[in-house]
Design a protein around this motif. Structure first.
Motif, PDB file in Angstrom:
ATOM      1  N   MET A   1      -1.213 -14.099   4.703  1.00 41.57           N
ATOM      2  CA  MET A   1      -0.988 -12.720   4.282  1.00 41.57           C
ATOM      3  C   MET A   1      -1.989 -12.397   3.171  1.00 41.57           C
ATOM      4  O   MET A   1      -2.247 -13.207   2.303  1.00 41.57           O
ATOM      5  N   SER A   2      -2.564 -11.197   3.241  1.00 41.28           N
ATOM      6  CA  SER A   2      -3.466 -10.771   2.181  1.00 41.28           C
ATOM      7  C   SER A   2      -2.890  -9.528   1.505  1.00 41.28           C
ATOM      8  O   SER A   2      -2.200  -8.721   2.136  1.00 41.28           O
ATOM      9  N   GLU A   3      -3.155  -9.428   0.227  1.00 38.88           N
ATOM     10  CA  GLU A   3      -2.720  -8.275  -0.558  1.00 38.88           C
ATOM     11  C   GLU A   3      -3.946  -7.447  -0.901  1.00 38.88           C
ATOM     12  O   GLU A   3      -4.916  -7.977  -1.450  1.00 38.88           O
ATOM     13  N   LEU A   4      -3.914  -6.177  -0.552  1.00 36.41           N
ATOM     14  CA  LEU A   4      -5.011  -5.280  -0.906  1.00 36.41           C
ATOM     15  C   LEU A   4      -4.642  -4.640  -2.234  1.00 36.41           C
ATOM     16  O   LEU A   4      -3.589  -4.011  -2.361  1.00 36.41           O
ATOM     17  N   LYS A   5      -5.521  -4.807  -3.212  1.00 34.28           N
ATOM     18  CA  LYS A   5      -5.230  -4.372  -4.578  1.00 34.28           C
ATOM     19  C   LYS A   5      -6.155  -3.243  -5.010  1.00 34.28           C
ATOM     20  O   LYS A   5      -7.265  -3.095  -4.499  1.00 34.28           O
ATOM     21  N   ALA A   6      -5.677  -2.474  -5.971  1.00 38.84           N
ATOM     22  CA  ALA A   6      -6.475  -1.383  -6.537  1.00 38.84           C
ATOM     23  C   ALA A   6      -7.670  -1.970  -7.278  1.00 38.84           C
ATOM     24  O   ALA A   6      -7.515  -2.896  -8.076  1.00 38.84           O
TER      25      ALA A   6
ATOM     26  N   PHE B   1       0.502   6.674  -9.560  1.00 35.69           N
ATOM     27  CA  PHE B   1      -0.586   6.179 -10.404  1.00 35.69           C
ATOM     28  C   PHE B   1      -0.561   4.662 -10.344  1.00 35.69           C
ATOM     29  O   PHE B   1       0.506   4.053 -10.458  1.00 35.69           O
ATOM     30  N   VAL B   2      -1.711   4.050 -10.132  1.00 27.62           N
ATOM     31  CA  VAL B   2      -1.806   2.597 -10.075  1.00 27.62           C
ATOM     32  C   VAL B   2      -2.827   2.101 -11.092  1.00 27.62           C
ATOM     33  O   VAL B   2      -3.760   2.820 -11.460  1.00 27.62           O
ATOM     34  N   ASN B   3      -2.629   0.869 -11.528  1.00 26.83           N
ATOM     35  CA  ASN B   3      -3.568   0.218 -12.423  1.00 26.83           C
ATOM     36  C   ASN B   3      -4.422  -0.766 -11.641  1.00 26.83           C
ATOM     37  O   ASN B   3      -4.040  -1.204 -10.549  1.00 26.83           O
ATOM     38  N   GLU B   4      -5.559  -1.114 -12.187  1.00 26.07           N
ATOM     39  CA  GLU B   4      -6.427  -2.100 -11.548  1.00 26.07           C
ATOM     40  C   GLU B   4      -5.630  -3.379 -11.284  1.00 26.07           C
ATOM     41  O   GLU B   4      -4.914  -3.862 -12.155  1.00 26.07           O
ATOM     42  N   GLY B   5      -5.705  -3.882 -10.051  1.00 31.17           N
ATOM     43  CA  GLY B   5      -5.012  -5.111  -9.696  1.00 31.17           C
ATOM     44  C   GLY B   5      -3.634  -4.913  -9.080  1.00 31.17           C
ATOM     45  O   GLY B   5      -3.054  -5.855  -8.564  1.00 31.17           O
ATOM     46  N   ASP B   6      -3.098  -3.685  -9.120  1.00 28.13           N
ATOM     47  CA  ASP B   6      -1.799  -3.423  -8.484  1.00 28.13           C
ATOM     48  C   ASP B   6      -1.922  -3.573  -6.971  1.00 28.13           C
ATOM     49  O   ASP B   6      -2.917  -3.153  -6.372  1.00 28.13           O
ATOM     50  N   VAL B   7      -0.905  -4.170  -6.352  1.00 27.53           N
ATOM     51  CA  VAL B   7      -0.896  -4.344  -4.883  1.00 27.53           C
ATOM     52  C   VAL B   7      -0.574  -3.008  -4.230  1.00 27.53           C
ATOM     53  O   VAL B   7       0.409  -2.351  -4.575  1.00 27.53           O
ATOM     54  N   LEU B   8      -1.401  -2.610  -3.276  1.00 23.35           N
ATOM     55  CA  LEU B   8      -1.218  -1.363  -2.553  1.00 23.35           C
ATOM     56  C   LEU B   8      -0.602  -1.594  -1.178  1.00 23.35           C
ATOM     57  O   LEU B   8       0.334  -0.904  -0.776  1.00 23.35           O
ATOM     58  N   VAL B   9      -1.161  -2.557  -0.452  1.00 19.74           N
ATOM     59  CA  VAL B   9      -0.758  -2.825   0.932  1.00 19.74           C
ATOM     60  C   VAL B   9      -0.836  -4.334   1.167  1.00 19.74           C
ATOM     61  O   VAL B   9      -1.729  -4.991   0.638  1.00 19.74           O
ATOM     62  N   THR B  10       0.098  -4.865   1.964  1.00 24.10           N
ATOM     63  CA  THR B  10      -0.014  -6.253   2.393  1.00 24.10           C
ATOM     64  C   THR B  10      -0.274  -6.278   3.892  1.00 24.10           C
ATOM     65  O   THR B  10       0.256  -5.470   4.638  1.00 24.10           O
ATOM     66  N   VAL B  11      -1.141  -7.214   4.295  1.00 18.77           N
ATOM     67  CA  VAL B  11      -1.549  -7.352   5.700  1.00 18.77           C
ATOM     68  C   VAL B  11      -1.320  -8.794   6.118  1.00 18.77           C
ATOM     69  O   VAL B  11      -1.700  -9.724   5.402  1.00 18.77           O
ATOM     70  N   GLU B  12      -0.701  -8.984   7.278  1.00 14.08           N
ATOM     71  CA  GLU B  12      -0.489 -10.335   7.820  1.00 14.08           C
ATOM     72  C   GLU B  12      -1.469 -10.606   8.936  1.00 14.08           C
ATOM     73  O   GLU B  12      -1.850  -9.723   9.659  1.00 14.08           O
TER      74      GLU B  12
ATOM     75  N   THR C   1      -1.953  -6.996  10.755  1.00 15.33           N
ATOM     76  CA  THR C   1      -0.940  -5.959  10.883  1.00 15.33           C
ATOM     77  C   THR C   1      -0.396  -5.642   9.501  1.00 15.33           C
ATOM     78  O   THR C   1      -0.112  -6.559   8.715  1.00 15.33           O
ATOM     79  N   VAL C   2      -0.235  -4.362   9.202  1.00 12.51           N
ATOM     80  CA  VAL C   2       0.309  -3.945   7.903  1.00 12.51           C
ATOM     81  C   VAL C   2       1.766  -4.385   7.836  1.00 12.51           C
ATOM     82  O   VAL C   2       2.584  -3.981   8.656  1.00 12.51           O
ATOM     83  N   SER C   3       2.082  -5.265   6.874  1.00 14.65           N
ATOM     84  CA  SER C   3       3.465  -5.721   6.735  1.00 14.65           C
ATOM     85  C   SER C   3       4.238  -4.863   5.750  1.00 14.65           C
ATOM     86  O   SER C   3       5.451  -4.726   5.876  1.00 14.65           O
ATOM     87  N   SER C   4       3.543  -4.268   4.768  1.00 15.66           N
ATOM     88  CA  SER C   4       4.221  -3.337   3.861  1.00 15.66           C
ATOM     89  C   SER C   4       3.208  -2.473   3.121  1.00 15.66           C
ATOM     90  O   SER C   4       2.075  -2.877   2.885  1.00 15.66           O
ATOM     91  N   VAL C   5       3.665  -1.274   2.786  1.00 17.28           N
ATOM     92  CA  VAL C   5       2.899  -0.351   1.955  1.00 17.28           C
ATOM     93  C   VAL C   5       3.679  -0.238   0.649  1.00 17.28           C
ATOM     94  O   VAL C   5       4.831   0.180   0.646  1.00 17.28           O
ATOM     95  N   LYS C   6       3.069  -0.645  -0.450  1.00 17.12           N
ATOM     96  CA  LYS C   6       3.770  -0.772  -1.726  1.00 17.12           C
ATOM     97  C   LYS C   6       3.716   0.478  -2.594  1.00 17.12           C
ATOM     98  O   LYS C   6       4.340   0.518  -3.645  1.00 17.12           O
ATOM     99  N   VAL C   7       2.951   1.483  -2.177  1.00 18.17           N
ATOM    100  CA  VAL C   7       2.770   2.686  -2.996  1.00 18.17           C
ATOM    101  C   VAL C   7       3.030   3.933  -2.157  1.00 18.17           C
ATOM    102  O   VAL C   7       3.106   3.861  -0.932  1.00 18.17           O
ATOM    103  N   SER C   8       3.147   5.055  -2.838  1.00 18.47           N
ATOM    104  CA  SER C   8       3.285   6.359  -2.183  1.00 18.47           C
ATOM    105  C   SER C   8       2.145   7.248  -2.647  1.00 18.47           C
ATOM    106  O   SER C   8       1.557   7.018  -3.709  1.00 18.47           O
TER     107      SER C   8
END
Length: 70
Positions: free
Chosen positions: A1-6, A59-70, A48-55
Motif C-alpha cells: 500500500m502506498s500513501e500519497l502525501k501533500a 486545508f492540508v499541511n506538507e506530509g499529510d496523507v491524501l489518498v491511499t493506493v493498494e 486501486t484507491v483504498s481510501s480518500v483521506k481528505v475532502s
C-alpha cells in the motif's frame, strides 16, 4: 500500500478519484491549491484507491496523507 502525501501546505481544490477507482502510475488523483497555483498529486504506482483521506476545500499541511493506493 502506498500513501500519497501533500507536497506542500494548501487547500484541496479537486479530488479526481474515489474509493475503488483503478489508477495508473503518474495519474493525477488530487489537485492542491496554494498561493493561487495548482499542484497536482499523482499516483506513484498502478493500483486501486483504498481510501480518500481528505475532502475538497480541506486545508492540508506538507506530509499529510491524501489518498491511499493498494
Amino acid at each position: 500500500m502506498s500513501e500519497l502525501k501533500a507536497s506542500m501546505a494548501g487547500s484541496v481544490w479537486k479530488i479526481l478519484v474515489k474509493q475503488g477507482d483503478a489508477v495508473t502510475e503518474g495519474q493525477d488523483v488530487v489537485i492542491l491549491e496554494s498561493m493561487k497555483m495548482e499542484i497536482p498529486i499523482a499516483a506513484e504506482s498502478n493500483g486501486t484507491v483504498s481510501s480518500v483521506k481528505v475532502s475538497e476545500n480541506d486545508f492540508v499541511n506538507e506530509g499529510d496523507v491524501l489518498v491511499t493506493v493498494e
